[in-house]
Design a protein around this motif. Structure first.
Motif, PDB file in Angstrom:
ATOM      1  N   PRO A 376      47.666  36.666  34.233  1.00 23.35           N
ATOM      2  CA  PRO A 376      48.106  37.819  35.248  1.00 23.35           C
ATOM      3  C   PRO A 376      47.537  38.205  36.263  1.00 23.35           C
ATOM      4  O   PRO A 376      46.166  37.895  36.397  1.00 23.35           O
ATOM      5  CB  PRO A 376      48.156  39.070  34.068  1.00 23.35           C
ATOM      6  CG  PRO A 376      47.885  38.384  32.762  1.00 23.35           C
ATOM      7  CD  PRO A 376      47.583  37.070  33.027  1.00 23.35           C
ATOM      8  N   CYS A 377      48.030  38.612  37.571  1.00 21.39           N
ATOM      9  CA  CYS A 377      47.551  39.175  38.510  1.00 21.39           C
ATOM     10  C   CYS A 377      46.383  40.268  38.456  1.00 21.39           C
ATOM     11  O   CYS A 377      46.633  41.320  37.678  1.00 21.39           O
ATOM     12  CB  CYS A 377      48.727  39.490  39.704  1.00 21.39           C
ATOM     13  SG  CYS A 377      47.666  40.496  41.138  1.00 21.39           S
ATOM     14  N   ILE A 378      45.225  40.056  38.773  1.00 26.12           N
ATOM     15  CA  ILE A 378      44.223  40.959  38.845  1.00 26.12           C
ATOM     16  C   ILE A 378      44.087  41.942  39.632  1.00 26.12           C
ATOM     17  O   ILE A 378      43.169  42.762  40.030  1.00 26.12           O
ATOM     18  CB  ILE A 378      42.931  40.366  38.170  1.00 26.12           C
ATOM     19  CG1 ILE A 378      42.447  39.470  39.263  1.00 26.12           C
ATOM     20  CG2 ILE A 378      42.946  39.724  36.868  1.00 26.12           C
ATOM     21  CD1 ILE A 378      40.946  38.719  39.081  1.00 26.12           C
ATOM     22  N   ARG A 379      44.928  41.885  40.708  1.00 24.68           N
ATOM     23  CA  ARG A 379      45.082  42.710  41.945  1.00 24.68           C
ATOM     24  C   ARG A 379      43.509  42.651  42.982  1.00 24.68           C
ATOM     25  O   ARG A 379      43.139  43.668  43.213  1.00 24.68           O
ATOM     26  CB  ARG A 379      45.477  44.059  41.727  1.00 24.68           C
ATOM     27  CG  ARG A 379      46.703  44.054  41.086  1.00 24.68           C
ATOM     28  CD  ARG A 379      47.379  45.262  41.001  1.00 24.68           C
ATOM     29  NE  ARG A 379      48.172  45.756  42.132  1.00 24.68           N
ATOM     30  CZ  ARG A 379      49.168  45.152  42.638  1.00 24.68           C
ATOM     31  NH1 ARG A 379      49.692  44.344  41.802  1.00 24.68           N
ATOM     32  NH2 ARG A 379      49.740  45.686  43.798  1.00 24.68           N
ATOM     33  N   CYS A 380      43.126  41.668  42.901  1.00 23.97           N
ATOM     34  CA  CYS A 380      41.805  41.370  43.603  1.00 23.97           C
ATOM     35  C   CYS A 380      41.954  41.363  45.066  1.00 23.97           C
ATOM     36  O   CYS A 380      41.069  41.583  45.967  1.00 23.97           O
ATOM     37  CB  CYS A 380      41.230  40.021  43.225  1.00 23.97           C
ATOM     38  SG  CYS A 380      42.088  38.582  43.840  1.00 23.97           S
ATOM     39  N   GLY A 381      43.156  41.099  45.602  1.00 27.02           N
ATOM     40  CA  GLY A 381      43.368  41.371  46.968  1.00 27.02           C
ATOM     41  C   GLY A 381      43.103  39.852  47.618  1.00 27.02           C
ATOM     42  O   GLY A 381      43.310  39.872  48.872  1.00 27.02           O
ATOM     43  N   GLU A 382      42.377  38.838  47.147  1.00 23.24           N
ATOM     44  CA  GLU A 382      42.113  37.647  47.866  1.00 23.24           C
ATOM     45  C   GLU A 382      43.307  36.968  48.736  1.00 23.24           C
ATOM     46  O   GLU A 382      42.842  36.539  49.814  1.00 23.24           O
ATOM     47  CB  GLU A 382      41.537  36.607  46.952  1.00 23.24           C
ATOM     48  CG  GLU A 382      39.983  37.156  46.336  1.00 23.24           C
ATOM     49  CD  GLU A 382      39.185  37.080  47.368  1.00 23.24           C
ATOM     50  OE1 GLU A 382      39.208  36.246  48.147  1.00 23.24           O
ATOM     51  OE2 GLU A 382      38.288  38.231  47.287  1.00 23.24           O
ATOM     52  N   CYS A 383      44.282  37.011  48.044  1.00 22.44           N
ATOM     53  CA  CYS A 383      45.406  36.493  48.585  1.00 22.44           C
ATOM     54  C   CYS A 383      45.946  36.989  50.061  1.00 22.44           C
ATOM     55  O   CYS A 383      46.150  36.314  50.923  1.00 22.44           O
ATOM     56  CB  CYS A 383      46.755  36.350  47.881  1.00 22.44           C
ATOM     57  SG  CYS A 383      47.173  37.958  47.106  1.00 22.44           S
ATOM     58  N   ALA A 384      45.662  38.407  50.133  1.00 21.77           N
ATOM     59  CA  ALA A 384      46.167  38.974  51.264  1.00 21.77           C
ATOM     60  C   ALA A 384      45.229  38.699  52.417  1.00 21.77           C
ATOM     61  O   ALA A 384      45.553  38.939  53.836  1.00 21.77           O
ATOM     62  CB  ALA A 384      46.211  40.649  50.968  1.00 21.77           C
ATOM     63  N   VAL A 425      43.176  30.480  46.862  1.00 29.53           N
ATOM     64  CA  VAL A 425      42.249  31.644  46.421  1.00 29.53           C
ATOM     65  C   VAL A 425      42.667  32.316  45.192  1.00 29.53           C
ATOM     66  O   VAL A 425      41.900  33.044  44.825  1.00 29.53           O
ATOM     67  CB  VAL A 425      42.053  32.392  47.756  1.00 29.53           C
ATOM     68  CG1 VAL A 425      41.625  31.791  48.743  1.00 29.53           C
ATOM     69  CG2 VAL A 425      43.215  33.280  48.127  1.00 29.53           C
ATOM     70  N   CYS A 426      43.778  32.041  44.757  1.00 31.94           N
ATOM     71  CA  CYS A 426      43.981  33.040  43.798  1.00 31.94           C
ATOM     72  C   CYS A 426      43.438  32.605  42.241  1.00 31.94           C
ATOM     73  O   CYS A 426      43.610  31.508  41.873  1.00 31.94           O
ATOM     74  CB  CYS A 426      45.740  32.969  43.304  1.00 31.94           C
ATOM     75  SG  CYS A 426      46.311  33.861  41.923  1.00 31.94           S
ATOM     76  N   PRO A 427      42.371  33.656  41.717  1.00 31.11           N
ATOM     77  CA  PRO A 427      41.820  33.344  40.661  1.00 31.11           C
ATOM     78  C   PRO A 427      42.765  33.125  39.424  1.00 31.11           C
ATOM     79  O   PRO A 427      42.166  32.450  38.297  1.00 31.11           O
ATOM     80  CB  PRO A 427      40.661  34.582  40.364  1.00 31.11           C
ATOM     81  CG  PRO A 427      41.577  35.679  41.333  1.00 31.11           C
ATOM     82  CD  PRO A 427      42.332  34.956  42.324  1.00 31.11           C
ATOM     83  N   SER A 428      43.802  33.671  39.404  1.00 26.38           N
ATOM     84  CA  SER A 428      44.826  33.689  38.497  1.00 26.38           C
ATOM     85  C   SER A 428      45.561  32.428  38.097  1.00 26.38           C
ATOM     86  O   SER A 428      46.583  32.505  37.528  1.00 26.38           O
ATOM     87  CB  SER A 428      45.731  34.935  38.283  1.00 26.38           C
ATOM     88  OG  SER A 428      44.890  36.239  38.135  1.00 26.38           O
ATOM     89  N   HIS A 429      45.397  31.589  39.381  1.00 25.60           N
ATOM     90  CA  HIS A 429      46.384  30.360  39.396  1.00 25.60           C
ATOM     91  C   HIS A 429      47.713  30.662  39.553  1.00 25.60           C
ATOM     92  O   HIS A 429      48.292  29.705  38.853  1.00 25.60           O
ATOM     93  CB  HIS A 429      45.864  29.432  38.146  1.00 25.60           C
ATOM     94  CG  HIS A 429      44.441  29.154  38.157  1.00 25.60           C
ATOM     95  ND1 HIS A 429      43.715  28.611  39.076  1.00 25.60           N
ATOM     96  CD2 HIS A 429      43.594  29.466  37.052  1.00 25.60           C
ATOM     97  CE1 HIS A 429      42.463  28.323  38.668  1.00 25.60           C
ATOM     98  NE2 HIS A 429      42.063  29.183  37.568  1.00 25.60           N
ATOM     99  N   PRO A 431      51.444  30.360  40.994  1.00 26.20           N
ATOM    100  CA  PRO A 431      52.055  29.553  41.967  1.00 26.20           C
ATOM    101  C   PRO A 431      52.765  30.600  43.146  1.00 26.20           C
ATOM    102  O   PRO A 431      54.064  30.425  42.981  1.00 26.20           O
ATOM    103  CB  PRO A 431      53.104  28.769  41.022  1.00 26.20           C
ATOM    104  CG  PRO A 431      53.340  29.697  39.994  1.00 26.20           C
ATOM    105  CD  PRO A 431      52.180  30.447  39.754  1.00 26.20           C
ATOM    106  N   LEU A 432      51.990  31.104  43.602  1.00 28.23           N
ATOM    107  CA  LEU A 432      52.703  32.119  44.620  1.00 28.23           C
ATOM    108  C   LEU A 432      53.608  31.423  45.679  1.00 28.23           C
ATOM    109  O   LEU A 432      54.669  31.730  45.902  1.00 28.23           O
ATOM    110  CB  LEU A 432      51.541  32.758  45.309  1.00 28.23           C
ATOM    111  CG  LEU A 432      50.518  33.554  44.463  1.00 28.23           C
ATOM    112  CD1 LEU A 432      49.235  34.028  45.403  1.00 28.23           C
ATOM    113  CD2 LEU A 432      51.112  34.808  44.079  1.00 28.23           C
ATOM    114  N   THR A 433      53.065  30.168  46.401  1.00 29.16           N
ATOM    115  CA  THR A 433      53.782  29.816  47.408  1.00 29.16           C
ATOM    116  C   THR A 433      55.257  29.286  46.771  1.00 29.16           C
ATOM    117  O   THR A 433      56.438  29.229  47.520  1.00 29.16           O
ATOM    118  CB  THR A 433      53.297  28.632  48.162  1.00 29.16           C
ATOM    119  OG1 THR A 433      52.015  29.030  48.465  1.00 29.16           O
ATOM    120  CG2 THR A 433      53.784  28.158  49.460  1.00 29.16           C
TER     121      THR A 433
HETATM  122  S1  SF4 Z   1      44.889  36.360  44.615  1.00 29.08           S
HETATM  123 FE1  SF4 Z   1      46.075  36.114  42.633  1.00 29.08          FE
HETATM  124  S2  SF4 Z   1      45.139  37.665  41.211  1.00 29.08           S
HETATM  125 FE2  SF4 Z   1      44.394  38.220  43.202  1.00 29.08          FE
HETATM  126  S3  SF4 Z   1      45.739  39.797  43.971  1.00 29.08           S
HETATM  127 FE3  SF4 Z   1      46.527  37.797  44.848  1.00 29.08          FE
HETATM  128  S4  SF4 Z   1      48.111  37.098  43.190  1.00 29.08           S
HETATM  129 FE4  SF4 Z   1      46.864  38.757  42.488  1.00 29.08          FE
END
Ligand code: SF4
Ligand code: SF4
Length: 508
Positions: A376-384, A425-429, A431-433
């Motif tokens: 699950p997404c941990i809302r770390c914000g790395e992707c943004a 960069v997503c630590p939760s792996h 498949p965003l794209t």
């Molecule tokens: S990088 Fe992955 S875990 Fe972190 S906020 Fe984005 S989607 Fe969620």
């Protein structure tokens, strides 16, 4: 010969990543030519827009460079035979495109003679042609954006000239790992690249051209610099940029080079820029100055799963199997075949697919992707932080999961360039794209469905309106005839009554 100094005054690039280049493995050799294959498989849709319309029949003999499918509709590109031989089929064939696996292709059985059409006797110097005529000529060469976008170049130029233009930007930024075809092309065909730039400037009536190359390509920078010095055209300026993925995206490049921001949903032309890939520029030069349409391209064959990584020039329509065999074949560890680079490429399950105008790389990896380890997404914000469009990938992913079209649109899904930085960069792996790509397809399907329903509604309403007005007209005519008959006497009235009966029966 001294090279002009490259400039570094750059605009801002948001987000992005510095990725391991993995390019030197394919740049040690000069570009090698793949021999004529036994068969050429030429899809009629190798471009954005309507498929081209085949103009040859089965059994027909064709020459190299002959037009075999002509542009069809407002956005389309011509297809030419890339060697001589006999047309043996026009049928669906596996292809490597993002949405779909089979597409109609024209199959040529090559005779190995490589007989070409006669080049035009007098090729007029490009600068004696009217810009509009030049744009029309480019359209006929089957030339499309070779950086991967495959937008028909002639139409791109025509659309561009409806707006005031200031800069032509030649894109020599090849920021995706492994891909080195533009690097080698600039090293070996710098004069053609710059010749194409001059043609484009004339066709667009633009007086400034930036040739943009990443600073980790010193050989290409030197070759382009030397060709510029030889040409002595002060309108062409070389710009070096740092190697950050995805700085080669059109909008990112415009921002980086001119500091102008392409508006959301807009195009570089909205800020006075036209971007063309360096390979496209060389293809334009060959077509306009030598009469050769787009029938071959330089592509990188690379990856740890291929025996002899290299850059090759191959005829459009050569199968990937033939291209890989030319590069020594697969090694024992080969696991995954990708058409394109590791970030934006498409994984395919067969090497029977043909090399097409968009194929800038054939990548063979030794590790298959691992699926199913998402958390699950941990809302770390790395992707943004890494998103070059400044989107919020975590939000988009949530709305894609919920299939919320309205939110996806308001959070800018259509602006996503599918660069894959957020995935990396997503630590939760997650498949965003892939989820954004699928959501775009669903939104497009929904839009198509809506527009089909709207067209059907309009057809139904206009039919009803037509029938009502025809009825009204007939009623009016009958009333007029009845009035005339009343004045003429009783037998005429009988005739009118019969006609009215017939009319009522027809209406039923
Ligand atoms: S990088 Fe992955 S875990 Fe972190 S906020 Fe984005 S989607 Fe969620
Ligand atoms: S794939 Fe889309 S959302 Fe993800 S970083 Fe690239 S542009 Fe942003």
């Amino acid at each position: 010969m001294s090279s002009p100094a490259a400039t570094y005054d750059l605009g801002k690039l948001y987000g992005g990543l510095r990725l391991p280049a993995e390019k030197t493995v394919s740049t040690s050799l000069e570009i090698q030519e793949v021999p004529i294959p036994d068969q050429l498989i030429l899809p009629i849709a190798q471009h954005v827009g309507e498929p081209a319309h085949p103009i040859v029949g089965i059994g027909e003999y064709v020459l190299k460079g002959q037009l075999i499918a002509e542009p069809y509709g407002s956005l389309s590109a011509a297809v030419h035979a890339s060697s001589s031989g006999k047309i043996v089929a026009i049928e669906p064939w596996p292809v490597s495109r993002r949405y779909g696996e089979n597409a109609p292709c024209i199959v040529i059985e090559c005779d190995g003679d490589d007989r070409a059409i006669e080049p035009p006797e007098d090729i007029a110097p490009y600068n004696t042609l009217e810009p509009r005529a030049l744009r029309q000529m480019i359209l006929q060469g089957g030339i499309v954006g070779l950086g991967g976008a495959v937008f028909p170049t002639g139409q791109k130029l025509m659309q561009a000239t409806t707006l005031p233009l200031e800069y032509l930007i030649l894109n020599g930024v090849e920021c995706e790992p492994y891909i080195s075809c533009d690097d080698l092309l600039m090293r070996e065909q710098a004069a053609e690249v710059l010749g194409g730039a001059q043609i484009l400037m004339h066709a667009l009536d633009i007086s400034t051209c930036y040739v943009v190359i990443e600073s980790d390509k010193p050989e290409a920078i030197a070759a382009i610099g030397e060709a510029m010095a030889e040409l002595g055209d002060k309108r062409i300026v070389l710009k070096q940029v740092p190697t950050i993925y995805p700085s080669g995206g059109e909008d990112q490049l415009v921002q980086l080079v001119t500091n102008l921001e392409v508006p959301s949903g807009g195009l570089p032309t909205d800020v006075g820029c036209v971007v063309q890939n360096v390979g496209t520029s060389a293809a334009i030069y060959r077509w306009i100055c030598e009469g050769e349409p787009l029938i071959s391209r330089v592509t990188t064959v690379t990856g740890p799963g291929v025996r002899s990584p290299m850059n090759v020039i191959a005829r459009i329509g050569t199968t990937i199997a033939d291209v890989i065999a030319f590069a020594g074949g697969y090694n024992d560890e080969a696991e995954q075949l990708i058409i394109g680079g590791p970030m934006c490429g498409k994984s395919v399950t067969t090497d029977r697919v043909p090399l097409v105008k968009a194929t800038n790389c054939v990548l063979v990896l030794t590790e298959a992707p691992v699926y199913g380890n998402e958390q699950p997404c941990i809302r770390c914000g790395e992707c943004a932080l890494v998103c070059p469009i400044q989107l919020l990938p975590q939000q988009l992913h949530w709305y894609a999961f919920a299939d919320d079209e309205k939110k996806l649109r308001s959070y800018g899904l259509t602006d996503c360039i599918e660069c894959g930085c957020c995935d990396l960069v997503c630590p939760s792996h997650l498949p965003l794209t892939a989820s954004f790509r699928n959501a775009k397809v669903r939104i497009q399907e929904l839009a198509d469905e809506k527009s089909r329903a709207e067209r059907a509604r309009l057809r139904y309403e206009s039919r009803n309106e037509r029938l009502a007005s025809e009825n009204e007209l007939r009623e009016l005519q009958l009333d007029q005839q009845k009035e005339a008959a009343r004045k003429a006497g009783p037998s005429a009235i009988d005739e009118i009554l019969k006609r009215r009966k017939r009319h009522d029966e027809d209406a039923e």
